[in-house]
Write an enzyme that holds these catalytic residues in place. Structure first.
Site: not given
Ligand code: PMV
Length: 325
Positions: A100, A104-107, A109-110, A151
C-alpha cells in the site's frame, strides 16, 4: 531494436521494528524487509518515457516526465531515468505490487529501488550496491526531503538491519534467532513523512532536553530489542515494542487510529504492538506468535486492512557501501 525479454526489477517493502524518528537524531533503529513489495517491468514504447502504476491513486497513476508534472512520482521517475542515462528513452515502465502507498511500509523506497533495478536491467546492467544505494537515496528524497536513509537501505539490502544514520551510515544484519511472526495493519495517513518529521523537530526544539532524553531512551530500547531478536526472546521483544510505541506517542506521532489498532492487536493476543513508520495514522505491527489470524481478523473487522506475515532470518549481507560493524 526491441529488447529480447521484458526487463524487470523488484524491491520489498519494509517495517521499522524499533527507532523511527529517534533515528533522525542519531539513535540506532532496526528495520526489516517484508515478503511483499513492488515490481517494475520495462517495455519499448515510442510514446515513452512513461510510467504506469495501476494500483496507486484513484484508478492508477500515469507519469510522463517533461510534461510539466511536478508531483513526486514524476520527479522520482525523471531522476531514475537520468541516473540510467535514459532521459527521453522510448520506454514504458509499469510498476505493480501489493504494497500500500504511503502508510509507512516502504512504498517510496521500493518505488525507487524497483525502478532503478528495472531500468538498469533494460540497459543490460546491474547497478553496484553502492551506486544503487546512493541513487535510491536521491529518488526517495523526492518523497521525503532528507530522510535518515533507513528505508532505502533495508529495501535495497533486504534482511533485518541495525542502522545508524551518518555521512557514512553504519548498518549490520541483525541475526534473528528464528522467524518473527507479525501482523501488519494500516489506516490512511494524515500528512506526509516529511511533515511528521518536521512536527517532531518543532517539539524537540521547544523542549530539547526532554526530547533528547526521550530519543536516548528509544535508542536503548532498540539495542535491547536487537538483543531480544538475536536471543529469540519474544516475551521481552513484545514488551520492548510496547515501550517503543509509548515513546512514539510521547513524541506526538501516534493518532487515534494507531491507538485503536495497537489496542485491538494487544487485546486479541499480540505479545506487543507499535506503530511503524512516521505515524499520524499509517501502519502498525503486532508480534503474534499465537493465533495471528485471530488478530488480523479483529483488525479487518474493525475496518483496518491487515496481513499476516513473518520476517525470516537471512544470512549476513555483503556490503560494499556504508560502514559495517
Ligand atoms: O516514511 P516512513 O513512514 O517509513 O518513516 C520513515 C522513518 C522516519 O524515522 C520517521 C523518518 C526517517 O527518515 O527515518
Amino acid at each position: 531494436m526491441t529488447h529480447p525479454r521484458l526487463a524487470a526489477g523488484a524491491a520489498p517493502g519494509k517495517v521499522i521494528l524499533f527507532g523511527e524518528h529517534a533515528v533522525v537524531y542519531g539513535q540506532p533503529a532496526v528495520a526489516a524487509a517484508l515478503g511483499s513489495g513492488l515490481g517494475a517491468t520495462v517495455e519499448p514504447d515510442p510514446e515513452g518515457p512513461v510510467l504506469l502504476i495501476p494500483r496507486w491513486g484513484k484508478g492508477g497513476l500515469v507519469a510522463r516526465p517533461g510534461d510539466g508534472g511536478e508531483d513526486a512520482v514524476t520527479r522520482g521517475f525523471a531522476m531514475a531515468l537520468e541516473h540510467l542515462d535514459l532521459v527521453g528513452a522510448p520506454v514504458r515502465v509499469t510498476l505493480d505490487g501489493e504494497l500500500p502507498l504511503g502508510v509507512g511500509l516502504g512504498s517510496s523506497a521500493a518505488f525507487a529501488v524497483a525502478l532503478l533495478r528495472a531500468l538498469a536491467d533494460h540497459r543490460g546492467e546491474a547497478l553496484a550496491q553502492a551506486d544503487l544505494l546512493s541513487a535510491a537515496a536521491r529518488v526517495e528524497g523526492v518523497f521525503h526531503g532528507t530522510p535518515s536513509g533507513l528505508d532505502h537501505t533495508v529495501v535495497t539490502l533486504g534482511g533485518c538491519l541495525r542502522y545508524v544514520r551518518g555521512t557514512t551510515p553504519a548498518f549490520r544484519t541483525v541475526q534473528l534467532a528464528h522467524s518473527l511472526p507479525l501482523v501488519i495493519a494500516w489506516a490512511p495517513r494524515e500528512g506526509t513523512t516529511r511533515e511528521a518529521v518536521a512536527g517532531v523537530r518543532a517539539r524537540h526544539d521547544a523542549l530539547p532536553e526532554h526530547f533528547n532524553r526521550l530519543f536516548q531512551a528509544m535508542g536503548a530500547v532498540a539495542e535491547a530489542g536487537i538483543a531480544a531478536l538475536e536471543a529469540g526472546d519474544l516475551a521481552t521483544l513484545g514488551l520492548l515494542l510496547n515501550l517503543n510505541h509509548g515513546y512514539l506517542n510521547a513524541c506526538g506521532v501516534s493518532s487515534i487510529v494507531n491507538e485503536q489498532m495497537v489496542a485491538l492487536a494487544r487485546r486479541h493476543g499480540a505479545l506487543g504492538a507499535k506503530l511503524t513508520g512516521a505515524g499520524h495514522g499509517g501502519a502498525i505491527l503486532a508480534l503474534c506468535p499465537d493465533q495471528p489470524a485471530r488478530v488480523a481478523r479483529a483488525l479487518t473487522e474493525a475496518g483496518f486492512p491487515a496481513l499476516v506475515t513473518h520476517i525470516a532470518p537471512v544470512p549476513r549481507v555483503p556490503t560494499d557501501a556504508g560502514k559495517t560493524e
